[in-house]
Design a protein around this motif. Structure first.
Motif, PDB file in Angstrom:
ATOM      1  N   GLY A   3       0.813  -1.211   0.000  1.00  0.00           N
ATOM      2  CA  GLY A   3       0.000   0.000   0.000  1.00  0.00           C
ATOM      3  C   GLY A   3       0.846   1.261   0.000  1.00  0.00           C
ATOM      4  N   THR A   4       1.893   1.284   0.805  1.00  0.00           N
ATOM      5  CA  THR A   4       2.757   2.471   0.844  1.00  0.00           C
ATOM      6  C   THR A   4       3.543   2.623  -0.452  1.00  0.00           C
ATOM      7  OG1 THR A   4       4.515   1.190   1.949  1.00  0.00           O
ATOM      8  CG2 THR A   4       2.987   2.426   3.356  1.00  0.00           C
ATOM      9  N   ALA A   5       3.881   1.514  -1.096  1.00  0.00           N
ATOM     10  CA  ALA A   5       4.581   1.593  -2.381  1.00  0.00           C
ATOM     11  C   ALA A   5       3.675   2.218  -3.445  1.00  0.00           C
ATOM     12  CB  ALA A   5       5.042   0.203  -2.820  1.00  0.00           C
ATOM     13  N   ILE A   6       2.397   1.795  -3.481  1.00  0.00           N
ATOM     14  CA  ILE A   6       1.453   2.359  -4.440  1.00  0.00           C
ATOM     15  C   ILE A   6       1.228   3.846  -4.152  1.00  0.00           C
ATOM     16  CG2 ILE A   6      -0.940   2.271  -5.261  1.00  0.00           C
ATOM     17  CD1 ILE A   6      -0.873  -0.744  -4.689  1.00  0.00           C
ATOM     18  N   LEU A  11       2.062   9.561  -5.476  1.00  0.00           N
ATOM     19  CA  LEU A  11       2.451  10.882  -4.991  1.00  0.00           C
ATOM     20  C   LEU A  11       3.491  11.521  -5.912  1.00  0.00           C
ATOM     21  CD1 LEU A  11       1.593  12.500  -2.451  1.00  0.00           C
ATOM     22  CD2 LEU A  11       3.763  11.824  -1.431  1.00  0.00           C
ATOM     23  N   HIS A  12       4.497  10.750  -6.307  1.00  0.00           N
ATOM     24  CA  HIS A  12       5.546  11.300  -7.161  1.00  0.00           C
ATOM     25  C   HIS A  12       5.119  11.368  -8.625  1.00  0.00           C
ATOM     26  CE1 HIS A  12       9.155  12.244  -4.906  1.00  0.00           C
ATOM     27  NE2 HIS A  12       8.951  11.188  -4.134  1.00  0.00           N
ATOM     28  N   SER A  73       8.198   2.612   5.858  1.00  0.00           N
ATOM     29  CA  SER A  73       8.151   2.065   4.500  1.00  0.00           C
ATOM     30  C   SER A  73       7.712   3.123   3.499  1.00  0.00           C
ATOM     31  CB  SER A  73       7.220   0.850   4.433  1.00  0.00           C
ATOM     32  OG  SER A  73       5.888   1.196   4.731  1.00  0.00           O
ATOM     33  N   LEU A  74       6.808   4.032   3.913  1.00  0.00           N
ATOM     34  CA  LEU A  74       6.408   5.116   3.019  1.00  0.00           C
ATOM     35  C   LEU A  74       7.604   6.011   2.704  1.00  0.00           C
ATOM     36  CD1 LEU A  74       4.393   6.839   1.463  1.00  0.00           C
ATOM     37  CD2 LEU A  74       3.831   8.008   3.613  1.00  0.00           C
ATOM     38  N   SER A  75       8.367   6.388   3.738  1.00  0.00           N
ATOM     39  CA  SER A  75       9.559   7.209   3.510  1.00  0.00           C
ATOM     40  C   SER A  75      10.556   6.484   2.622  1.00  0.00           C
ATOM     41  CB  SER A  75      10.209   7.571   4.844  1.00  0.00           C
ATOM     42  OG  SER A  75       9.362   8.410   5.605  1.00  0.00           O
ATOM     43  N   PHE A  76      10.672   5.171   2.824  1.00  0.00           N
ATOM     44  CA  PHE A  76      11.602   4.383   2.012  1.00  0.00           C
ATOM     45  C   PHE A  76      11.182   4.378   0.545  1.00  0.00           C
ATOM     46  CE2 PHE A  76      12.495   0.195   0.083  1.00  0.00           C
ATOM     47  CZ  PHE A  76      13.881   0.274   0.016  1.00  0.00           C
ATOM     48  N   PHE A  77       9.896   4.122   0.294  1.00  0.00           N
ATOM     49  CA  PHE A  77       9.441   4.065  -1.099  1.00  0.00           C
ATOM     50  C   PHE A  77       9.427   5.445  -1.745  1.00  0.00           C
ATOM     51  CE2 PHE A  77       7.481  -0.040   0.275  1.00  0.00           C
ATOM     52  CZ  PHE A  77       8.172  -0.845  -0.629  1.00  0.00           C
ATOM     53  N   LEU A  78       9.190   6.497  -0.949  1.00  0.00           N
ATOM     54  CA  LEU A  78       9.325   7.854  -1.493  1.00  0.00           C
ATOM     55  C   LEU A  78      10.765   8.109  -1.921  1.00  0.00           C
ATOM     56  CD1 LEU A  78       7.125   9.957   0.969  1.00  0.00           C
ATOM     57  CD2 LEU A  78       6.673   9.544  -1.454  1.00  0.00           C
ATOM     58  N   THR A 109      -4.768   6.089  -7.325  1.00  0.00           N
ATOM     59  CA  THR A 109      -3.584   5.419  -6.783  1.00  0.00           C
ATOM     60  C   THR A 109      -3.388   5.708  -5.298  1.00  0.00           C
ATOM     61  OG1 THR A 109      -2.236   7.267  -7.615  1.00  0.00           O
ATOM     62  CG2 THR A 109      -2.333   5.271  -8.966  1.00  0.00           C
ATOM     63  N   LEU A 110      -3.616   6.972  -4.887  1.00  0.00           N
ATOM     64  CA  LEU A 110      -3.478   7.290  -3.474  1.00  0.00           C
ATOM     65  C   LEU A 110      -4.530   6.554  -2.651  1.00  0.00           C
ATOM     66  CD1 LEU A 110      -2.786  11.162  -3.479  1.00  0.00           C
ATOM     67  CD2 LEU A 110      -1.154   9.266  -3.634  1.00  0.00           C
ATOM     68  N   GLY A 111      -5.758   6.476  -3.170  1.00  0.00           N
ATOM     69  CA  GLY A 111      -6.820   5.792  -2.452  1.00  0.00           C
ATOM     70  C   GLY A 111      -6.575   4.304  -2.318  1.00  0.00           C
ATOM     71  N   VAL A 112      -6.110   3.673  -3.378  1.00  0.00           N
ATOM     72  CA  VAL A 112      -5.797   2.241  -3.314  1.00  0.00           C
ATOM     73  C   VAL A 112      -4.670   1.986  -2.317  1.00  0.00           C
ATOM     74  CG1 VAL A 112      -4.848   0.294  -4.610  1.00  0.00           C
ATOM     75  CG2 VAL A 112      -6.629   1.712  -5.630  1.00  0.00           C
ATOM     76  N   GLY A 113      -3.638   2.829  -2.381  1.00  0.00           N
ATOM     77  CA  GLY A 113      -2.515   2.648  -1.465  1.00  0.00           C
ATOM     78  C   GLY A 113      -2.918   2.791  -0.015  1.00  0.00           C
ATOM     79  N   LEU A 114      -3.591   3.906   0.321  1.00  0.00           N
ATOM     80  CA  LEU A 114      -4.012   4.118   1.708  1.00  0.00           C
ATOM     81  C   LEU A 114      -5.072   3.109   2.129  1.00  0.00           C
ATOM     82  CD1 LEU A 114      -4.215   8.010   2.052  1.00  0.00           C
ATOM     83  CD2 LEU A 114      -2.523   6.465   3.051  1.00  0.00           C
TER      84      LEU A 114
END
Length: 273
Positions: A3-6, A11-12, A73-78, A109-114
């Motif tokens: 989810g955080t990867a998506i 976001l980017h 994990s969110l910071s990592f994928f960002l 994409t943000l909705g699916v991830g969160l």
């Protein structure tokens, strides 16, 4: 983590590339990125650290472990996305004139991830912690809490971001909140029928026999007539709605039928736990 990867990708690839905004802590990180060029991967982690204490006091140890995992994990994928964009391996979607496609796909994409993060008990920190508290203790929809908090943060961006992009951002947040609720509650929308009739037993038997659906008889008493009778309760798919209405009407044309939307159904005939 999926989810955080998506979420980081959306976001980017859609939001930052078109200088749109987001809500919560991520929105603050985006503002810092637009104004001071601070990388979101770093600012989201730094800003979230003080909120871990609140989460630990209110949500408990296990939820906070999930929150820390989600935030890190969110910071990592960002950071991964930042490296891919910087090296040229990933080219973000930039719209020159019409931001509709960027807005729609950003919200999706943000909705699916969160939604995936929330559905499996985690958060990504910030407003997600507040949303989780609201759902657990107040019964609020997480999508609604995220929407309200995000609007507050986004509103403050009017001083730094063109108004047109702020308005597009509200559309992103709205789509995100709806997708979050679909992911959490289930995309399968069934319908529940409550049928008040004098032929409840016959209707229930026909439902079982001809539609291969279970039906429940619920004892009821008329408030005015004081008459004792049974109500029929049944859950069917949307495609079976007309068939069930026709069945009930064919047996009792005077039947009183109540139809409600059901977002998620677990059990025989629908989907397993």
């Amino acid at each position: 983590m999926l989810g955080t990867a998506i979420y980081a990708f959306g976001l980017h690839y859609f939001v930052i590339a078109n200088e749109l905004m987001e809500g919560g802590i991520t929105g603050i990180a985006l503002l810092l990125n637009y104004i001071f060029h601070f990388p979101p991967s770093l600012t989201t982690l730094v800003i979230n650290i003080p909120l871990f204490y609140l989460g630990l006091k209110v949500l408990g140890k296990q939820t906070m472990i999930n929150t820390i995992v989600g935030t890190v994990s969110l910071s990592f994928f960002l950071w991964i996305m930042e490296q891919l964009i910087h090296s040229g391996w990933l080219v973000p979607f930039r719209s020159e004139h019409d931001y509709f496609l960027a807005t729609a796909y950003a919200g999706l994409t943000l909705g699916v991830g969160l939604g995936l993060v929330f559905r499996y008990g985690g958060t990504t920190g910030g407003s997600d912690i507040i949303a989780t508290i609201g759902r657990r203790y107040l019964g609020w929809s997480m999508g609604q809490v995220v929407l309200a908090f995000d609007c507050l943060v986004i509103g403050s961006a009017f001083f730094f971001i063109p108004k047109e992009k702020i308005l597009y951002t509200f559309v992103v947040v709205f789509i995100t909140s709806k997708v979050i609720d679909i992911i959490i509650e289930g995309a399968y929308a069934a319908r529940s029928f409550t049928i008040i009739t004098d032929q409840a037993e016959e209707i229930a038997a026909k439902i079982t026999e001809t539609m291969d659906r279970g039906a429940t008889l619920i004892p009821a008493v008329g408030a005015f007539s004081k008459t004792h009778k049974n109500m029929v309760y049944c859950v069917v798919s949307r495609q079976e709605m007309k068939r069930l209405k026709d069945l009930a009407r064919s047996i009792d044309p005077r039947a009183f039928i109540i139809i409600n939307e059901v977002h998620d159904v677990v059990g025989e005939g629908f989907k397993p736990e």
